[in-house]
Design an enzyme around this catalytic site. Structure first.
Site, PDB file in Angstrom:
ATOM      1  N   LYS A  37       0.876  -1.177   0.000  1.00 38.12           N
ATOM      2  CA  LYS A  37       0.000   0.000   0.000  1.00 38.12           C
ATOM      3  C   LYS A  37       0.911   1.224   0.000  1.00 38.12           C
ATOM      4  O   LYS A  37       2.007   1.180   0.586  1.00 38.12           O
ATOM      5  CB  LYS A  37      -0.844  -0.034   1.278  1.00 38.12           C
ATOM      6  CG  LYS A  37      -1.742   1.158   1.515  1.00 38.12           C
ATOM      7  CD  LYS A  37      -2.462   0.934   2.861  1.00 38.12           C
ATOM      8  CE  LYS A  37      -3.164   2.168   3.341  1.00 38.12           C
ATOM      9  NZ  LYS A  37      -3.400   2.101   4.806  1.00 38.12           N
ATOM     10  N   HIS A  56      -5.191   2.196  15.046  1.00 37.52           N
ATOM     11  CA  HIS A  56      -5.689   0.891  14.584  1.00 37.52           C
ATOM     12  C   HIS A  56      -4.590  -0.161  14.769  1.00 37.52           C
ATOM     13  O   HIS A  56      -3.420   0.175  14.980  1.00 37.52           O
ATOM     14  CB  HIS A  56      -6.077   0.959  13.097  1.00 37.52           C
ATOM     15  CG  HIS A  56      -4.908   1.165  12.195  1.00 37.52           C
ATOM     16  ND1 HIS A  56      -4.304   2.392  12.018  1.00 37.52           N
ATOM     17  CD2 HIS A  56      -4.174   0.287  11.452  1.00 37.52           C
ATOM     18  CE1 HIS A  56      -3.275   2.263  11.200  1.00 37.52           C
ATOM     19  NE2 HIS A  56      -3.171   1.002  10.845  1.00 37.52           N
ATOM     20  N   ASP A  58      -3.115  -3.583  12.549  1.00 36.84           N
ATOM     21  CA  ASP A  58      -3.219  -4.141  11.194  1.00 36.84           C
ATOM     22  C   ASP A  58      -3.807  -5.551  11.275  1.00 36.84           C
ATOM     23  O   ASP A  58      -3.435  -6.323  12.151  1.00 36.84           O
ATOM     24  CB  ASP A  58      -1.836  -4.196  10.531  1.00 36.84           C
ATOM     25  CG  ASP A  58      -1.256  -2.801  10.272  1.00 36.84           C
ATOM     26  OD1 ASP A  58      -2.010  -1.817  10.323  1.00 36.84           O
ATOM     27  OD2 ASP A  58      -0.037  -2.718  10.021  1.00 36.84           O
ATOM     28  N   HIS A 112      -1.297   1.546  16.492  1.00 34.65           N
ATOM     29  CA  HIS A 112      -0.487   2.639  15.952  1.00 34.65           C
ATOM     30  C   HIS A 112      -1.357   3.649  15.211  1.00 34.65           C
ATOM     31  O   HIS A 112      -2.516   3.366  14.889  1.00 34.65           O
ATOM     32  CB  HIS A 112       0.629   2.088  15.053  1.00 34.65           C
ATOM     33  CG  HIS A 112       0.151   1.231  13.918  1.00 34.65           C
ATOM     34  ND1 HIS A 112      -0.269  -0.066  14.085  1.00 34.65           N
ATOM     35  CD2 HIS A 112       0.015   1.495  12.586  1.00 34.65           C
ATOM     36  CE1 HIS A 112      -0.629  -0.565  12.920  1.00 34.65           C
ATOM     37  NE2 HIS A 112      -0.478   0.367  11.991  1.00 34.65           N
TER      38      HIS A 112
HETATM   39  O1  LIG Z   1       2.213   5.637   7.515  1.00 34.56           O
HETATM   40  C1  LIG Z   1       2.563   4.888   8.417  1.00 34.56           C
HETATM   41  O2  LIG Z   1       3.673   4.969   8.968  1.00 34.56           O
HETATM   42  C2  LIG Z   1       1.615   3.821   8.926  1.00 34.56           C
HETATM   43  C3  LIG Z   1       0.487   3.511   7.996  1.00 34.56           C
HETATM   44  C4  LIG Z   1      -0.414   2.462   8.529  1.00 34.56           C
HETATM   45  O3  LIG Z   1      -0.483   2.230   9.707  1.00 34.56           O
HETATM   46  C5  LIG Z   1      -1.230   1.654   7.613  1.00 34.56           C
HETATM   47  O4  LIG Z   1      -1.279   1.966   6.405  1.00 34.56           O
HETATM   48  O5  LIG Z   1      -1.818   0.655   8.085  1.00 34.56           O
HETATM   49 FE   LIG Z   2      -1.295   0.265  10.079  1.00 33.43          FE
END
Ligand SMILES: O=C(O)CCC(=O)C(=O)O
Ligand SMILES: [Fe+2]
Length: 170
Positions: A37, A56, A58, A112
């Site tokens: 992503k 959230h 993951d 995070h």
């Molecule tokens: O941008 C970030 O460092 C984390 C992004 C994130 O937590 C996610 O895309 O699930």
């Molecule tokens: Fe994330």
């Protein structure tokens, strides 16, 4: 990336007192799926009022993330949000929900979020490593006993994903 994922999963298996192939096998072996992503966080005039992504965990097994040099990733521990340090060429590894489930809670999926920056664009490139949709995931039988009962349901990853995306109870 596959090589790093294999090494991390092997170390996490050993950390549970299990043989090094166990977690990878439980995640579908060579069927493990990697999804890249790309996050783009434009500058924000009021970083005090906005977040890049809200708090959230993951739903993946693990996430391997490369950020640009603009700080912003925060992790929650001991009731506090901590800024993660940017280390050039380092990969950030998140424990995701599927490893928490397989380990029956011994490993915790990291909560995070990201902040935004007033002047600079922040970007990150996470690779989510997940079991195939049809893979049934639950606490590893080696870690479940009368003294340590299963803390999570055993279900297909696609059903876990559906509940998570739609904010339904698991
Ligand atoms: O941008 C970030 O460092 C984390 C992004 C994130 O937590 C996610 O895309 O699930
Ligand atoms: Fe994330």
């Amino acid at each position: 990336m596959l090589g790093v994922v294999d090494e991390v999963l092997a170390s996490l298996s050993l950390g549970l007192g299990l043989e090094e192939h166990v977690l990878k096998d439980a995640l579908g072996g060579e069927g493990l799926e990697l999804l890249l992503k790309i996050n783009y966080y434009p500058p924000c005039p009021r970083p005090d009022l906005a977040l890049g992504v809200v708090a959230h965990t993951d739903m993946s097994a693990i996430t391997m993330l490369v950020p640009n040099e603009v700080p912003g990733l925060q992790v929650f521990k001991d009731d506090h949000w901590f800024d993660t340090k940017y280390i050039p060429n380092a990969i950030v590894v998140h424990i995701g929900d599927q490893i928490e489930i397989l380990s029956n809670g011994k490993y915790k999926s990291v909560l995070h979020r990201t902040t935004v920056n007033k002047e600079k664009v922040r970007m990150s490139w996470p690779v989510f490593c997940s079991p195939p949709a049809e893979m049934v995931v639950g606490p590893l039988h080696q870690l479940v006993s009368d003294e340590s009962p299963a803390k999570y349901k055993t279900k297909k990853y696609k059903d876990y994903e559906y509940c998570k995306i739609n904010k339904l109870p698991q």
